[in-house]
Design a protein around this motif. Structure first.
Motif, PDB file in Angstrom:
ATOM      1  N   TYR A 254      79.682  41.225 -28.052  1.00  0.00           N
ATOM      2  CA  TYR A 254      79.249  41.232 -26.677  1.00  0.00           C
ATOM      3  C   TYR A 254      77.345  41.940 -26.327  1.00  0.00           C
ATOM      4  CZ  TYR A 254      79.317  43.165 -21.821  1.00  0.00           C
ATOM      5  OH  TYR A 254      79.233  42.837 -20.295  1.00  0.00           O
ATOM      6  N   ASP A 255      77.253  42.895 -27.746  1.00  0.00           N
ATOM      7  CA  ASP A 255      75.991  43.183 -27.193  1.00  0.00           C
ATOM      8  C   ASP A 255      74.973  42.305 -27.582  1.00  0.00           C
ATOM      9  OD1 ASP A 255      77.160  46.259 -26.523  1.00  0.00           O
ATOM     10  OD2 ASP A 255      77.025  47.352 -28.274  1.00  0.00           O
ATOM     11  N   ALA A 256      75.429  41.656 -28.737  1.00  0.00           N
ATOM     12  CA  ALA A 256      73.917  41.099 -28.845  1.00  0.00           C
ATOM     13  C   ALA A 256      74.181  40.085 -27.790  1.00  0.00           C
ATOM     14  CB  ALA A 256      74.110  40.434 -30.532  1.00  0.00           C
ATOM     15  N   ALA A 257      74.744  40.130 -27.051  1.00  0.00           N
ATOM     16  CA  ALA A 257      75.144  38.383 -26.416  1.00  0.00           C
ATOM     17  C   ALA A 257      73.936  38.895 -24.872  1.00  0.00           C
ATOM     18  CB  ALA A 257      75.995  38.126 -26.200  1.00  0.00           C
ATOM     19  N   ILE A 258      75.037  39.865 -25.178  1.00  0.00           N
ATOM     20  CA  ILE A 258      74.192  40.551 -23.401  1.00  0.00           C
ATOM     21  C   ILE A 258      72.248  41.153 -23.399  1.00  0.00           C
ATOM     22  CG2 ILE A 258      74.392  41.903 -21.796  1.00  0.00           C
ATOM     23  CD1 ILE A 258      76.694  39.792 -21.716  1.00  0.00           C
ATOM     24  N   THR A 259      72.301  41.489 -25.066  1.00  0.00           N
ATOM     25  CA  THR A 259      70.345  41.890 -25.243  1.00  0.00           C
ATOM     26  C   THR A 259      70.177  40.525 -25.522  1.00  0.00           C
ATOM     27  OG1 THR A 259      72.066  44.033 -26.195  1.00  0.00           O
ATOM     28  CG2 THR A 259      69.139  43.025 -26.222  1.00  0.00           C
TER      29      THR A 259
ATOM     30  N   ALA B  59      76.901  37.661 -19.162  1.00  0.00           N
ATOM     31  CA  ALA B  59      77.560  38.891 -19.076  1.00  0.00           C
ATOM     32  C   ALA B  59      78.816  37.722 -18.216  1.00  0.00           C
ATOM     33  CB  ALA B  59      76.682  39.441 -18.546  1.00  0.00           C
ATOM     34  N   PRO B  60      80.139  38.385 -18.357  1.00  0.00           N
ATOM     35  CA  PRO B  60      81.288  37.731 -17.880  1.00  0.00           C
ATOM     36  C   PRO B  60      80.619  37.842 -15.994  1.00  0.00           C
ATOM     37  CG  PRO B  60      81.865  39.505 -18.687  1.00  0.00           C
ATOM     38  CD  PRO B  60      80.637  39.336 -18.957  1.00  0.00           C
ATOM     39  N   LEU B  61      81.660  36.476 -15.160  1.00  0.00           N
ATOM     40  CA  LEU B  61      81.072  36.216 -14.053  1.00  0.00           C
ATOM     41  C   LEU B  61      81.265  37.253 -13.090  1.00  0.00           C
ATOM     42  CD1 LEU B  61      82.162  32.264 -13.758  1.00  0.00           C
ATOM     43  CD2 LEU B  61      80.005  33.618 -13.862  1.00  0.00           C
ATOM     44  N   THR B  62      82.285  38.422 -13.348  1.00  0.00           N
ATOM     45  CA  THR B  62      82.670  39.278 -12.211  1.00  0.00           C
ATOM     46  C   THR B  62      82.982  40.352 -13.568  1.00  0.00           C
ATOM     47  OG1 THR B  62      85.405  38.061 -12.084  1.00  0.00           O
ATOM     48  CG2 THR B  62      82.963  38.305 -10.761  1.00  0.00           C
ATOM     49  N   PRO B  63      82.907  41.274 -14.017  1.00  0.00           N
ATOM     50  CA  PRO B  63      82.630  42.201 -14.712  1.00  0.00           C
ATOM     51  C   PRO B  63      84.282  43.123 -14.074  1.00  0.00           C
ATOM     52  CG  PRO B  63      80.621  42.302 -13.783  1.00  0.00           C
ATOM     53  CD  PRO B  63      81.080  41.359 -13.290  1.00  0.00           C
TER      54      PRO B  63
ATOM     55  N   VAL C  13      85.040  41.794 -23.070  1.00  0.00           N
ATOM     56  CA  VAL C  13      84.740  41.725 -23.927  1.00  0.00           C
ATOM     57  C   VAL C  13      85.880  40.178 -24.686  1.00  0.00           C
ATOM     58  CG1 VAL C  13      83.849  43.493 -25.578  1.00  0.00           C
ATOM     59  CG2 VAL C  13      86.462  43.237 -25.818  1.00  0.00           C
ATOM     60  N   GLY C  14      85.199  39.358 -25.072  1.00  0.00           N
ATOM     61  CA  GLY C  14      85.941  38.340 -25.271  1.00  0.00           C
ATOM     62  C   GLY C  14      85.501  36.961 -24.273  1.00  0.00           C
ATOM     63  N   THR C  15      84.422  37.615 -23.073  1.00  0.00           N
ATOM     64  CA  THR C  15      85.087  36.990 -21.732  1.00  0.00           C
ATOM     65  C   THR C  15      83.472  36.088 -21.357  1.00  0.00           C
ATOM     66  OG1 THR C  15      84.651  38.458 -20.056  1.00  0.00           O
ATOM     67  CG2 THR C  15      86.819  37.946 -20.523  1.00  0.00           C
ATOM     68  N   HIS C  16      82.262  36.634 -22.516  1.00  0.00           N
ATOM     69  CA  HIS C  16      81.148  36.394 -21.997  1.00  0.00           C
ATOM     70  C   HIS C  16      80.568  35.164 -23.229  1.00  0.00           C
ATOM     71  CE1 HIS C  16      79.637  37.944 -26.299  1.00  0.00           C
ATOM     72  NE2 HIS C  16      81.242  38.878 -26.526  1.00  0.00           N
ATOM     73  N   THR C  17      79.659  34.644 -22.600  1.00  0.00           N
ATOM     74  CA  THR C  17      79.097  33.211 -22.892  1.00  0.00           C
ATOM     75  C   THR C  17      78.163  34.180 -24.429  1.00  0.00           C
ATOM     76  OG1 THR C  17      77.586  33.448 -21.334  1.00  0.00           O
ATOM     77  CG2 THR C  17      79.722  31.578 -21.651  1.00  0.00           C
TER      78      THR C  17
ATOM     79  N   ARG D 194      92.994  30.236 -20.062  1.00  0.00           N
ATOM     80  CA  ARG D 194      91.406  30.136 -19.305  1.00  0.00           C
ATOM     81  C   ARG D 194      91.351  31.180 -19.144  1.00  0.00           C
ATOM     82  NH1 ARG D 194      89.883  26.988 -15.322  1.00  0.00           N
ATOM     83  NH2 ARG D 194      90.866  24.744 -16.563  1.00  0.00           N
ATOM     84  N   GLN D 195      89.925  31.775 -19.243  1.00  0.00           N
ATOM     85  CA  GLN D 195      89.561  33.414 -18.369  1.00  0.00           C
ATOM     86  C   GLN D 195      89.046  32.854 -17.575  1.00  0.00           C
ATOM     87  OE1 GLN D 195      89.494  35.943 -20.601  1.00  0.00           O
ATOM     88  NE2 GLN D 195      89.894  34.894 -22.765  1.00  0.00           N
ATOM     89  N   SER D 196      89.050  33.796 -16.033  1.00  0.00           N
ATOM     90  CA  SER D 196      89.220  33.892 -14.795  1.00  0.00           C
ATOM     91  C   SER D 196      87.830  34.320 -14.546  1.00  0.00           C
ATOM     92  CB  SER D 196      89.580  34.981 -13.950  1.00  0.00           C
ATOM     93  OG  SER D 196      89.866  35.957 -14.979  1.00  0.00           O
ATOM     94  N   GLN D 197      86.834  35.442 -15.436  1.00  0.00           N
ATOM     95  CA  GLN D 197      85.771  35.460 -15.597  1.00  0.00           C
ATOM     96  C   GLN D 197      84.855  34.699 -16.272  1.00  0.00           C
ATOM     97  OE1 GLN D 197      86.641  38.533 -17.721  1.00  0.00           O
ATOM     98  NE2 GLN D 197      86.723  39.726 -15.931  1.00  0.00           N
ATOM     99  N   GLN D 198      84.938  32.970 -16.598  1.00  0.00           N
ATOM    100  CA  GLN D 198      84.455  31.889 -16.627  1.00  0.00           C
ATOM    101  C   GLN D 198      84.510  31.315 -16.268  1.00  0.00           C
ATOM    102  OE1 GLN D 198      84.120  30.793 -21.310  1.00  0.00           O
ATOM    103  NE2 GLN D 198      84.198  32.339 -21.943  1.00  0.00           N
ATOM    104  N   SER D 199      83.460  29.846 -15.885  1.00  0.00           N
ATOM    105  CA  SER D 199      83.512  28.747 -14.814  1.00  0.00           C
ATOM    106  C   SER D 199      83.666  27.635 -16.890  1.00  0.00           C
ATOM    107  CB  SER D 199      82.406  28.585 -14.943  1.00  0.00           C
ATOM    108  OG  SER D 199      81.101  28.461 -15.157  1.00  0.00           O
ATOM    109  N   TYR D 200      84.354  26.610 -16.420  1.00  0.00           N
ATOM    110  CA  TYR D 200      84.225  25.531 -17.129  1.00  0.00           C
ATOM    111  C   TYR D 200      83.882  24.294 -16.748  1.00  0.00           C
ATOM    112  CZ  TYR D 200      87.243  28.683 -18.960  1.00  0.00           C
ATOM    113  OH  TYR D 200      87.866  29.998 -20.326  1.00  0.00           O
ATOM    114  N   THR D 201      82.875  23.357 -17.547  1.00  0.00           N
ATOM    115  CA  THR D 201      83.076  22.036 -17.102  1.00  0.00           C
ATOM    116  C   THR D 201      84.174  21.615 -17.114  1.00  0.00           C
ATOM    117  OG1 THR D 201      82.050  22.080 -19.676  1.00  0.00           O
ATOM    118  CG2 THR D 201      80.412  22.158 -17.034  1.00  0.00           C
TER     119      THR D 201
END
Ligand SMILES: [Zn+2]
Length: 248
Positions: free
Chosen positions: A19-24, A30-34, A42-46, A198-205
């Motif tokens: 998570y830290d590496a991704a956000i830095t 970051a998740p759409l709605t923390p 964690v687990g909901t970030h790209t 499905r994660q509510s904090q992620q958008s999907y194509t």
């Protein structure tokens, strides 16, 4: 003949470090709605790289022809992403630490390969490969292998695991056959084949069965004869997605 062993995603050992590496690297990960309850969702970030950055890509040098084949596969993505690819060819596998992405070859493994997802490569141990190509470079599927594995290195997940995939898996038979053919545990099959929640904090194509990130699926593993052949090229949706996550 198609690669006989399916690709494996390298999951991070430490999800907080992931998570830290991704956000830095890229705050847009970051998740759409923390969540209000937890400091870190964690687990909901790209895990996408920062658009515009230069990615250092180290390739173990197994000869000009092979290195060129790897570059050709990776450069298939290049027109669609706002990233600069800086290739480093290394004469000695021990020097692989120089790259953000470090590619080695394991053609004798007779399969597709494995890769970390996007910025998870930043947490891979120094001197360790972040992406392995398991197909012999003389195979007609080598370019596909590079395109697919580098898709993971760009942060893409498996399309057949899309929450809306609705593939009619014959789960019990799939567990049995994967154990028999590849020695995979049930957990490994769950982690690499079946749909993710499905994660509510992620958008999907929308689900795209023609994505290069989709496994070929034989009707041996499904109900009702459902199957999907190997997608060897970027689909229109792959290209649109790459442009979306790495905008110019
Ligand atoms: Zn894969």
């Amino acid at each position: 003949m198609t690669p006989t062993r399916p690709c494996i995603i390298e999951h991070p050992a430490d999800i907080l470090a992931s998570y830290d590496a991704a956000i830095t690297e890229n705050p847009a990960n970051a998740p759409l709605t923390p969540s209000n309850r937890k400091k870190r969702s964690v687990g909901t970030h790209t895990k996408y790289w920062k658009p515009g950055r230069t990615l250092k890509i180290a390739i173990a040098d197994f000869g000009d022809e092979l290195v060129q084949a790897v570059k050709d596969g990776i450069n298939t993505w290049q027109p669609h992403v706002n990233l600069h690819f800086h290739f480093i060819e290394l004469p000695d596998n021990d020097e692989l630490y120089e790259g953000d992405i470090r590619i080695n070859l394991s053609p004798l493994s007779d399969g597709t390969g494995s890769s970390h997802i996007g910025t998870d490569a930043l947490n891979a141990r120094p001197h360790h490969t972040t992406m392995t190509l398991g197909t012999d470079h003389t195979s007609s599927y080598f370019k596909y292998t590079v395109i697919h594995e580098f898709g993971h290195a760009l942060g893409l997940m498996h399309e057949h695991q899309h929450p809306d995939a609705n593939i009619p898996w014959n789960k019990e038979k799939t567990y049995t056959l994967y154990k028999l053919k590849f020695g995979w545990s049930k957990a490994l099959v769950d982690a690499n084949l079946f749909p993710v929640d499905r994660q509510s904090q992620q958008s999907y194509t929308p689900y795209d069965r023609h994505s290069v990130m989709h496994y070929p699926v034989s009707s041996d593993y499904t109900l009702g004869g459902w199957e999907q052949t190997l997608n060897t090229r970027l689909s229109a949706a792959d290209i649109a997605f790459a442009q979306k996550i790495y905008p110019k």
